[in-house]
Design an enzyme around this catalytic site. Sequence first.
Site, mmCIF file in Angstrom:
data_model
loop_
_atom_site.group_PDB
_atom_site.id
_atom_site.type_symbol
_atom_site.label_atom_id
_atom_site.label_comp_id
_atom_site.label_asym_id
_atom_site.label_seq_id
_atom_site.Cartn_x
_atom_site.Cartn_y
_atom_site.Cartn_z
ATOM 1 N NE ARG A 51 37.848 67.752 56.010
ATOM 2 C CZ ARG A 51 38.875 66.940 56.246
ATOM 3 N NH1 ARG A 51 39.695 66.604 55.264
ATOM 4 N NH2 ARG A 51 39.086 66.458 57.447
ATOM 5 C CB THR A 52 37.350 68.611 47.396
ATOM 6 O OG1 THR A 52 38.038 69.505 48.267
ATOM 7 C CG2 THR A 52 36.922 69.359 46.152
ATOM 8 C CE LYS A 80 44.398 49.960 31.088
ATOM 9 N NZ LYS A 80 43.103 49.602 30.487
ATOM 10 N NE ARG A 101 41.879 68.366 45.011
ATOM 11 C CZ ARG A 101 41.606 68.414 46.312
ATOM 12 N NH1 ARG A 101 42.046 67.476 47.112
ATOM 13 N NH2 ARG A 101 40.902 69.403 46.822
ATOM 14 C CG HIS A 129 40.591 74.235 46.281
ATOM 15 N ND1 HIS A 129 39.298 73.999 45.837
ATOM 16 C CD2 HIS A 129 40.873 73.240 47.159
ATOM 17 C CE1 HIS A 129 38.842 72.903 46.429
ATOM 18 N NE2 HIS A 129 39.776 72.430 47.221
HETATM 19 C C1 NCD Z 1 42.814 71.562 50.554
HETATM 20 C C2 NCD Z 1 43.339 71.158 49.206
HETATM 21 O O1 NCD Z 1 43.326 70.010 48.808
HETATM 22 O O2 NCD Z 1 43.771 72.072 48.528
HETATM 23 N N1 NCD Z 1 41.789 70.826 51.078
HETATM 24 C C3 NCD Z 1 40.518 70.938 50.578
HETATM 25 O O3 NCD Z 1 40.285 70.826 49.409
HETATM 26 N N2 NCD Z 1 39.527 71.184 51.424
HETATM 27 C C4 NCD Z 1 43.856 71.931 51.514
HETATM 28 C C5 NCD Z 1 45.088 71.116 51.654
HETATM 29 O O4 NCD Z 1 45.306 70.107 51.014
HETATM 30 O O5 NCD Z 1 45.895 71.518 52.484
#
Ligand code: NCD
Length: 259
Positions: A51-52, A80, A101, A129
């Site tokens: 989703r993100t 690498k 991320r 987040h």
């Molecule tokens: C979450 C994440 O990756 O932190 N999902 C998200 O970004 N919508 C929640 C999770 O992984 O549980």
Amino acid sequence: MKHIVSIDDLNKEEIFNLFKSAKRIQWAPWLVRNYLKHKILSNLFYEPSTRTSSSFAAAMYNLGGNVISINDVNYSSVAKGENLEDTIITMACYADIIVLRTKNIGDARRAAELNQCPIINAGDGSGEHPTQTLLDLYTIYLEKKTIEGLNITFAGDIRNSRTIHSLSKVLEKYNNTCNYCETYEDMIPYIKESDVLYMTRVQRERGSTGNYELTKDHVLHLNKNCIVLHPFPEERVAIDTSAQDVKKMIKEVDAFLAE
Ligand code: NCD
């Protein structure tokens, strides 16, 4: 240079300005179709995402911009041995902004301190987040017409959920009552008075075990105006399939997320 590493990087006025922009875009998307023309966003993901990463890409395309996606760094020079700093410096040559991320708390801050281009933290290990929090806050605002003075119950893997860490930080700052529950029994005393029930999954990749299930019994005890939020993904055990109303709400949140 503005970075969004923690939800603390945004003050109340900035958060409400973002809500206003989101509303305007929802009502008149054609007005912003070329807003980010010739701009490039890089999605740089060291951990999995559906989703993100997709919502950043979709947002960028909807605003007329372009995306460079490294959705699995194992297929980049990271495999690498390239370190975070060199990767950020490199990607900043190609992109106007980086959505990052990573696996470790503090990585996004390290990347931001290089000041090569704006960094948006899309999750740094079990740290924060902040952009999921913006979406959660906006959903609460649309449903409750306020983000203050509410009773919020967080249930799930509190220690490892970066979405809970960012959301609880901002809600506590704005005079909400926050309850934290790690087990089924913990939830019972709070569930009746909660305006929002926020659930998360067990983060097995960070060593957590157990289950956090929202059963029909929980749903029967919910305040009738309570909304249930979940940032997803869930393992399809978190919510009892007979709790249909809750499932519907969660699907709506999911659809909203995908937008
Ligand atoms: C979450 C994440 O990756 O932190 N999902 C998200 O970004 N919508 C929640 C999770 O992984 O549980």
